[in-house]
Design an enzyme around this catalytic site. Structure first.
Site, PDB file in Angstrom:
ATOM      1  N   GLY A  16     117.276 -64.709 -88.711  1.00 39.40           N
ATOM      2  CA  GLY A  16     117.659 -63.471 -88.042  1.00 39.40           C
ATOM      3  C   GLY A  16     117.542 -63.520 -86.532  1.00 39.40           C
ATOM      4  CB  SER A  17     117.788 -66.205 -83.987  1.00 40.07           C
ATOM      5  OG  SER A  17     119.097 -66.713 -84.173  1.00 40.07           O
ATOM      6  CG  ASN A  18     123.065 -64.022 -83.363  1.00 41.99           C
ATOM      7  OD1 ASN A  18     123.093 -63.936 -82.147  1.00 41.99           O
ATOM      8  ND2 ASN A  18     123.709 -64.951 -84.031  1.00 41.99           N
ATOM      9  NE  ARG A  73     132.158 -63.743-104.276  1.00 35.25           N
ATOM     10  CZ  ARG A  73     131.486 -64.611-103.527  1.00 35.25           C
ATOM     11  NH1 ARG A  73     130.859 -64.176-102.443  1.00 35.25           N
ATOM     12  NH2 ARG A  73     131.436 -65.876-103.832  1.00 35.25           N
ATOM     13  CG  LEU A 101     130.638 -59.338 -97.147  1.00 33.50           C
ATOM     14  CD1 LEU A 101     130.638 -58.668 -95.783  1.00 33.50           C
ATOM     15  CD2 LEU A 101     129.484 -58.848 -98.000  1.00 33.50           C
ATOM     16  CG  HIS A 117     133.197 -67.874 -87.196  1.00 37.71           C
ATOM     17  ND1 HIS A 117     132.798 -68.236 -88.470  1.00 37.71           N
ATOM     18  CD2 HIS A 117     133.992 -68.883 -86.757  1.00 37.71           C
ATOM     19  CE1 HIS A 117     133.335 -69.412 -88.771  1.00 37.71           C
ATOM     20  NE2 HIS A 117     134.066 -69.827 -87.749  1.00 37.71           N
ATOM     21  CB  THR A 149     140.211 -58.072 -91.763  1.00 38.75           C
ATOM     22  OG1 THR A 149     140.374 -59.496 -91.576  1.00 38.75           O
ATOM     23  CG2 THR A 149     140.313 -57.364 -90.416  1.00 38.75           C
ATOM     24  CG  LEU A 152     136.205 -66.477 -94.079  1.00 39.07           C
ATOM     25  CD1 LEU A 152     135.010 -65.570 -94.317  1.00 39.07           C
ATOM     26  CD2 LEU A 152     136.031 -67.784 -94.846  1.00 39.07           C
ATOM     27  CD  GLN A 181     125.923 -68.857 -73.303  1.00 34.41           C
ATOM     28  OE1 GLN A 181     126.526 -67.886 -72.864  1.00 34.41           O
ATOM     29  NE2 GLN A 181     124.854 -69.365 -72.708  1.00 34.41           N
TER      30      GLN A 181
END
Length: 197
Positions: A16-18, A73, A101, A117, A149, A152, A181
């Site tokens: 979870g660094s972001n 799923r 998802l 991404h 969306t 992917l 970054q």
């Protein structure tokens, strides 16, 4: 994103660094005071995700739904939506959430679902982005914040960061440079969305 409270729910699968960068920026830049926005919850598909403990220590609500315990799923995504919707999110933020998802999930949060991404989209959608960039001889790599969306890694691009590919780079070295970054860009992109709401 109308209303006074703009709750942000962040989905993670690992460290979870972001997510941490977003939470720290939200506090430092006073998102609550400026936009009525706060990180309301952090949810993971892995019980052992390190980021959950960090978020809990910040006083943020956390939850874990182990995707391997669901028969499909669709069933997992339905349970995940229920866990998210408790927090009435203005934004659902994917931060290293390693699940593709379902269309129903993406549609449910249409316009509110954001991802980061690790490539300069539309190049290198999917996995192993850094090694693929090196293998192709790219001189630059980077990361992209985009709306999610059903296709992917193809939603509207909200922000990008560029880093050089250095001689002798490994995928790991390039990934670390890109990640530094990402930690700056993802909070910046979300802040811009909140300011526009």
């Amino acid at each position: 994103m109308s209303g006074v409270n703009k709750n942000i729910v962040i989905l993670i699968s690992g460290s979870g660094s972001n997510m941490a960068a977003i939470v720290e920026t939200a506090q430092a830049h006073r998102w609550q005071d400026r936009f009525g926005a706060r990180v309301a919850a952090v949810i993971s598909n892995r019980d052992a995700a390190q980021g959950l403990a960090w978020a809990k220590a910040q006083g943020i609500a956390t939850a874990a739904l182990d995707h391997t315990t669901f028969e499909s799923r669709d069933a997992f995504d339905a349970a995940l939506m229920a866990a998210i919707d408790v927090h009435t999110p203005a934004l659902v933020v994917l931060a290293g959430f390693m699940r593709i998802l379902t269309p129903a999930f993406v549609q449910h949060y249409a316009g509110r679902l954001v991802n980061i991404h690790p490539s300069l989209l539309p190049a290198f959608a999917g996995l192993k982005t850094h090694q693929r960039a090196i293998d192709m001889g790219c001189r630059f790599a980077g990361a992209t914040v985009h709306r999610v969306t059903s296709e992917l890694d193809h939603g509207e691009i909200l922000d990008q960061a560029v880093v050089p590919v250095l001689p002798g780079d490994t995928a790991e070295a390039l990934a670390a440079r890109v990640l530094s970054q990402e930690h700056l860009m993802y909070p910046r992109a979300l802040e811009r969305l909140l300011a526009q709401a």
